[in-house]
Scaffold this active site. Structure first.
Site, mmCIF file in Angstrom:
data_model
loop_
_atom_site.group_PDB
_atom_site.id
_atom_site.type_symbol
_atom_site.label_atom_id
_atom_site.label_comp_id
_atom_site.label_asym_id
_atom_site.label_seq_id
_atom_site.Cartn_x
_atom_site.Cartn_y
_atom_site.Cartn_z
ATOM 1 N N HIS A 225 44.598 36.462 39.133
ATOM 2 C CA HIS A 225 43.470 35.652 39.604
ATOM 3 C C HIS A 225 43.750 34.187 39.334
ATOM 4 O O HIS A 225 44.644 33.854 38.569
ATOM 5 C CB HIS A 225 42.174 36.061 38.869
ATOM 6 N N ASP A 227 41.491 30.700 38.041
ATOM 7 C CA ASP A 227 40.208 30.382 37.431
ATOM 8 C C ASP A 227 39.432 29.457 38.375
ATOM 9 O O ASP A 227 40.024 28.665 39.099
ATOM 10 C CB ASP A 227 40.419 29.718 36.063
ATOM 11 N N HIS A 283 47.413 33.756 37.643
ATOM 12 C CA HIS A 283 47.905 34.369 36.405
ATOM 13 C C HIS A 283 47.306 35.753 36.194
ATOM 14 O O HIS A 283 46.338 36.131 36.852
ATOM 15 C CB HIS A 283 47.615 33.448 35.212
ATOM 16 N N ARG A 293 45.247 42.683 21.528
ATOM 17 C CA ARG A 293 45.308 41.251 21.835
ATOM 18 C C ARG A 293 43.909 40.714 22.116
ATOM 19 O O ARG A 293 43.118 41.348 22.816
ATOM 20 C CB ARG A 293 46.199 41.038 23.056
HETATM 21 C C1 LIG Z 1 32.427 30.197 34.520
HETATM 22 C C2 LIG Z 1 32.987 31.349 34.753
HETATM 23 C C3 LIG Z 1 34.455 31.541 34.988
HETATM 24 C C4 LIG Z 1 34.594 33.037 35.143
HETATM 25 C C5 LIG Z 1 33.286 33.406 35.762
HETATM 26 C C6 LIG Z 1 32.280 32.629 34.869
HETATM 27 C C7 LIG Z 1 32.174 33.333 33.518
HETATM 28 C C8 LIG Z 1 33.375 34.243 33.216
HETATM 29 C C9 LIG Z 1 34.721 33.717 33.751
HETATM 30 C C10 LIG Z 1 35.783 34.796 33.928
HETATM 31 C C11 LIG Z 1 36.555 35.180 32.655
HETATM 32 C C12 LIG Z 1 37.634 36.236 32.968
HETATM 33 C C13 LIG Z 1 38.431 35.900 34.241
HETATM 34 C C14 LIG Z 1 37.482 35.462 35.367
HETATM 35 C C15 LIG Z 1 38.257 35.310 36.676
HETATM 36 C C16 LIG Z 1 36.329 36.442 35.436
HETATM 37 O O1 LIG Z 1 36.319 37.466 36.058
HETATM 38 O O2 LIG Z 1 35.320 35.970 34.604
HETATM 39 C C17 LIG Z 1 36.746 34.215 34.950
HETATM 40 C C18 LIG Z 1 35.796 33.548 35.954
HETATM 41 C C19 LIG Z 1 36.436 32.516 36.880
HETATM 42 O O3 LIG Z 1 37.163 31.604 36.485
HETATM 43 O O4 LIG Z 1 36.161 32.671 38.060
HETATM 44 O O1 LIG Z 2 43.917 36.406 27.921
HETATM 45 C C1 LIG Z 2 44.503 35.435 28.377
HETATM 46 O O2 LIG Z 2 45.496 34.950 27.854
HETATM 47 C C2 LIG Z 2 44.018 34.780 29.654
HETATM 48 C C3 LIG Z 2 42.588 35.071 29.995
HETATM 49 C C4 LIG Z 2 42.197 34.578 31.352
HETATM 50 O O3 LIG Z 2 43.000 34.410 32.231
HETATM 51 C C5 LIG Z 2 40.773 34.276 31.615
HETATM 52 O O4 LIG Z 2 39.911 34.509 30.746
HETATM 53 O O5 LIG Z 2 40.492 33.789 32.728
HETATM 54 FE FE LIG Z 3 42.098 33.272 33.893
#
Ligand SMILES: C=C1C[C@]23C[C@H]1CC[C@H]2[C@@]12CCC[C@@](C)(C(=O)O1)[C@H]2[C@@H]3C(=O)O
Ligand SMILES: O=C(O)CCC(=O)C(=O)O
Ligand SMILES: [Fe+2]
Length: 345
Positions: A225, A227, A283, A293
């Site tokens: 994905h 961010d 990533h 982890r």
């Molecule tokens: C502000 C954010 C950023 C979110 C959504 C929301 C709260 C949780 C974050 C994450 C965290 C895990 C990867 C991700 C891809 C997910 O699934 O939830 C992230 C997402 C994003 O960067 O889109």
């Molecule tokens: O666990 C990690 O090192 C990365 C986590 C991540 O990519 C995320 O929270 O968006």
């Molecule tokens: Fe991420």
């Protein structure tokens, strides 16, 4: 609290997409978590010398050029000399572990609701994949007191205080990185209409847990994905797992942990405002057998109502149409990876 939460309320998930596996009781990998045809997890991943993301010292006199170059070539780098003390990093990691080590039925008391943004549960991107991830998370936006009280009725303060303190430090560091990024793009802060609003930035803290896995080659910790927001700062502790995709010959490259260093990702919003000059880091996280982890990710961006306009060098045409943060987050919640191409001009 935040209007980002409103976007997620408007894009609810099905309950079956929110509840993580009870990893403690899982001695084998269930079918629901076996990813097809992807046995490249452990063996891809270069991680030596030139084949890894840059490590940048924030005290370096050439820090601006280094950051610009890293954002253009990798969309990801590690920072040292950032001034966040090791003891705070250790503390926030210890609190995250304390949470994830609770029994599954206890963690379920803080489960994220279908239209909610905060609490315990799977990653938000889960519904876009047919297999589940070897992962559980805890998302914080604003106060975490209500959820923490469910987890530790008499003893929630230590957790919340640590999270508040950590977010404060991350916010300051993210702002410092943002100013360096602007300099590297040769942009004045005053030329970004929403720059001042970053003081009231909408941020999220995500605690990630990747339990030991009996068969790590067949599962994924976190699916590939990018961010969504401007910048993400990740404390990945001391275990391998994070990988970034590098176009060309390299493919998936491991991001080796460096004690005390923090990983910084360019998110979609920074890719958009840089007019695609900076890469948004694609990533993923692979699982491992030996250790549990934990990582802590801080997501930084402007308030949801901010209008994003690509910042253009002379004579350049915009790659993306202008839109609000909220609108982008909503497009991404519906279309995930296709979001950027949907707003391309
Ligand atoms: C502000 C954010 C950023 C979110 C959504 C929301 C709260 C949780 C974050 C994450 C965290 C895990 C990867 C991700 C891809 C997910 O699934 O939830 C992230 C997402 C994003 O960067 O889109
Ligand atoms: O666990 C990690 O090192 C990365 C986590 C991540 O990519 C995320 O929270 O968006
Ligand atoms: Fe991420």
């Amino acid at each position: 609290m935040s209007t980002l939460s409103e976007v997620y309320r408007d894009n609810p998930l099905h309950p079956q997409h929110i509840i993580p596996l009870d990893f403690e009781s899982a001695h084998t990998v269930p079918e629901s978590h076996i990813w097809p045809e992807t046995n490249d997890f452990q063996h891809s991943g270069w991680s030596n010398g030139e084949l890894s993301i840059p490590v940048i010292d924030l005290m370096d006199p050439n820090v601006v050029e280094h950051i610009g170059h890293a954002c253009e070539t990798w969309g990801m780098f590690q920072v040292i000399g950032h001034g966040v003390c090791l003891s705070l990093l250790e503390e926030v990691e210890a609190e995250a572990r304390r949470l994830f080590e609770l029994p599954a039925r206890q963690k379920m008391k803080a489960l994220r609701s279908p239209g909610g943004a905060t609490g315990y549960g799977t990653a938000r991107i889960t519904p876009f994949f047919s297999k589940n991830m070897w992962h559980e998370g805890f998302t914080i936006m604003g106060s975490c007191v209500d959820h923490a009280k469910e987890l530790w009725p008499r003893n929630y303060k230590r957790f919340c205080d640590t999270m508040v303190e950590y977010q404060k430090k991350m916010k300051a560091l993210a702002y410092q990185l943002w100013l360096l990024v602007l300099k590297s793009l040769d942009i004045q802060e005053k030329d970004v209409t929403w720059a001042a609003s970053l003081q009231h930035s909408e941020a999220a803290l995500q605690l990630n847990s990747y339990p030991c896995c009996p068969d790590p080659d067949r599962v994924l910790g976190l699916a590939p994905h990018t961010d969504t927001l401007l910048l993400t700062i990740v404390h990945q502790s001391d275990s391998n797992g994070l990988q970034v995709f590098k176009d060309g010959v390299l493919g998936w490259v491991s991001v080796s942990p460096i004690a005390g260093a923090l990983v910084v990702n360019v998110g979609d919003l920074l890719h958009i405002v840089s007019n695609a000059r900076f890469l948004t880091a694609y990533h993923r996280v692979v699982a491992n057998q030996a250790c549990h982890r934990v990582s802590i990710a801080y997501f930084y961006g402007p308030p949801a109502e901010s209008e994003l306009v690509p910042i253009l060098p002379k004579l350049q045409a915009p790659c993306y149409r202008s839109l609000t943060v909220k609108e982008y987050v909503s497009v991404k919640a519906k279309h995930l990876e296709k979001a950027l191409s949907l707003i391309r001009i």
